[in-house]
Design a protein around this motif. Structure first.
Motif, PDB file in Angstrom:
ATOM      1  N   GLN A  30       0.801  -1.231   0.000  1.00  0.00           N
ATOM      2  CA  GLN A  30       0.000   0.000   0.000  1.00  0.00           C
ATOM      3  C   GLN A  30       0.831   1.278   0.000  1.00  0.00           C
ATOM      4  O   GLN A  30       0.354   2.346   0.366  1.00  0.00           O
ATOM      5  CB  GLN A  30      -0.990   0.015   1.182  1.00  0.00           C
ATOM      6  CG  GLN A  30      -1.915  -1.179   1.225  1.00  0.00           C
ATOM      7  CD  GLN A  30      -2.755  -1.309  -0.039  1.00  0.00           C
ATOM      8  OE1 GLN A  30      -3.493  -0.414  -0.377  1.00  0.00           O
ATOM      9  NE2 GLN A  30      -2.624  -2.425  -0.734  1.00  0.00           N
ATOM     10  N   ARG A  31       2.093   1.204  -0.424  1.00  0.00           N
ATOM     11  CA  ARG A  31       2.949   2.387  -0.565  1.00  0.00           C
ATOM     12  C   ARG A  31       2.576   3.092  -1.867  1.00  0.00           C
ATOM     13  O   ARG A  31       2.213   2.464  -2.843  1.00  0.00           O
ATOM     14  CB  ARG A  31       4.407   1.917  -0.645  1.00  0.00           C
ATOM     15  CG  ARG A  31       5.430   2.986  -0.849  1.00  0.00           C
ATOM     16  CD  ARG A  31       6.822   2.407  -1.118  1.00  0.00           C
ATOM     17  NE  ARG A  31       7.201   1.361  -0.210  1.00  0.00           N
ATOM     18  CZ  ARG A  31       7.824   1.568   0.951  1.00  0.00           C
ATOM     19  NH1 ARG A  31       8.129   2.785   1.329  1.00  0.00           N
ATOM     20  NH2 ARG A  31       8.147   0.560   1.727  1.00  0.00           N
ATOM     21  N   LYS A  32       2.653   4.426  -1.916  1.00  0.00           N
ATOM     22  CA  LYS A  32       2.382   5.158  -3.156  1.00  0.00           C
ATOM     23  C   LYS A  32       3.443   4.803  -4.182  1.00  0.00           C
ATOM     24  O   LYS A  32       4.634   4.805  -3.891  1.00  0.00           O
ATOM     25  CB  LYS A  32       2.386   6.660  -2.907  1.00  0.00           C
ATOM     26  CG  LYS A  32       1.178   7.135  -2.144  1.00  0.00           C
ATOM     27  CD  LYS A  32       1.180   8.640  -2.023  1.00  0.00           C
ATOM     28  CE  LYS A  32      -0.045   9.102  -1.271  1.00  0.00           C
ATOM     29  NZ  LYS A  32      -0.093  10.560  -1.172  1.00  0.00           N
ATOM     30  N   THR A  33       2.990   4.467  -5.412  1.00  0.00           N
ATOM     31  CA  THR A  33       3.900   4.095  -6.486  1.00  0.00           C
ATOM     32  C   THR A  33       3.304   4.501  -7.827  1.00  0.00           C
ATOM     33  O   THR A  33       2.122   4.827  -7.921  1.00  0.00           O
ATOM     34  CB  THR A  33       4.196   2.582  -6.456  1.00  0.00           C
ATOM     35  OG1 THR A  33       5.230   2.281  -7.387  1.00  0.00           O
ATOM     36  CG2 THR A  33       2.973   1.745  -6.762  1.00  0.00           C
ATOM     37  N   CYS A  44       5.395  -1.773  -5.857  1.00  0.00           N
ATOM     38  CA  CYS A  44       6.511  -0.836  -5.695  1.00  0.00           C
ATOM     39  C   CYS A  44       7.818  -1.604  -5.929  1.00  0.00           C
ATOM     40  O   CYS A  44       7.827  -2.832  -6.015  1.00  0.00           O
ATOM     41  CB  CYS A  44       6.482  -0.202  -4.302  1.00  0.00           C
ATOM     42  SG  CYS A  44       6.863  -1.340  -2.945  1.00  0.00           S
ATOM     43  N   GLN A  45       8.922  -0.881  -6.006  1.00  0.00           N
ATOM     44  CA  GLN A  45      10.198  -1.546  -6.313  1.00  0.00           C
ATOM     45  C   GLN A  45      10.612  -2.538  -5.236  1.00  0.00           C
ATOM     46  O   GLN A  45      11.260  -3.532  -5.524  1.00  0.00           O
ATOM     47  CB  GLN A  45      11.283  -0.508  -6.550  1.00  0.00           C
ATOM     48  CG  GLN A  45      11.703   0.254  -5.325  1.00  0.00           C
ATOM     49  CD  GLN A  45      12.816   1.256  -5.644  1.00  0.00           C
ATOM     50  OE1 GLN A  45      13.180   1.472  -6.793  1.00  0.00           O
ATOM     51  NE2 GLN A  45      13.347   1.861  -4.609  1.00  0.00           N
ATOM     52  N   TRP A  46      10.225  -2.306  -3.977  1.00  0.00           N
ATOM     53  CA  TRP A  46      10.627  -3.218  -2.910  1.00  0.00           C
ATOM     54  C   TRP A  46       9.798  -4.497  -2.919  1.00  0.00           C
ATOM     55  O   TRP A  46      10.295  -5.550  -2.582  1.00  0.00           O
ATOM     56  CB  TRP A  46      10.545  -2.522  -1.556  1.00  0.00           C
ATOM     57  CG  TRP A  46      11.576  -1.447  -1.461  1.00  0.00           C
ATOM     58  CD1 TRP A  46      12.900  -1.617  -1.194  1.00  0.00           C
ATOM     59  CD2 TRP A  46      11.394  -0.058  -1.671  1.00  0.00           C
ATOM     60  NE1 TRP A  46      13.546  -0.409  -1.225  1.00  0.00           N
ATOM     61  CE2 TRP A  46      12.640   0.568  -1.507  1.00  0.00           C
ATOM     62  CE3 TRP A  46      10.284   0.727  -1.983  1.00  0.00           C
ATOM     63  CZ2 TRP A  46      12.814   1.936  -1.645  1.00  0.00           C
ATOM     64  CZ3 TRP A  46      10.459   2.090  -2.117  1.00  0.00           C
ATOM     65  CH2 TRP A  46      11.710   2.680  -1.952  1.00  0.00           C
ATOM     66  N   CYS A  47       8.541  -4.404  -3.316  1.00  0.00           N
ATOM     67  CA  CYS A  47       7.707  -5.612  -3.412  1.00  0.00           C
ATOM     68  C   CYS A  47       7.996  -6.374  -4.705  1.00  0.00           C
ATOM     69  O   CYS A  47       7.844  -7.588  -4.761  1.00  0.00           O
ATOM     70  CB  CYS A  47       6.230  -5.238  -3.340  1.00  0.00           C
ATOM     71  SG  CYS A  47       5.740  -4.587  -1.724  1.00  0.00           S
TER      72      CYS A  47
END
Length: 66
Positions: A30-33, A44-47
């Motif tokens: 749920q991070r803004k991407t 996102c890049q980390w997921c």
């Protein structure tokens, strides 16, 4: 060595360089991407990193839009 992702309140760097109407929430954390439009990705890049490690750089997702 991998670095730990920043807190969820920090947006993905891709969200900072795309137009605001193309920003959405990561499907996992749920991070803004940059989620919508050309170059967008539902993660996102980390997921996305562990997914790419498991499936390789050719990993793709199927768009549900026409």
């Amino acid at each position: 060595m991998t670095t730990a992702p920043p807190p969820i309140s920090e947006p993905d760097p891709s969200a900072l360089v795309c137009p605001g109407d193309r920003v959405g929430l990561c499907a996992s954390c749920q991070r803004k991407t940059h989620k919508y439009g050309s170059g967008g990705c539902p993660l996102c890049q980390w997921c996305m990193a562990p997914v790419m490690e498991r499936w390789g750089p050719g990993v793709r997702y199927v768009s549900t839009r026409v």
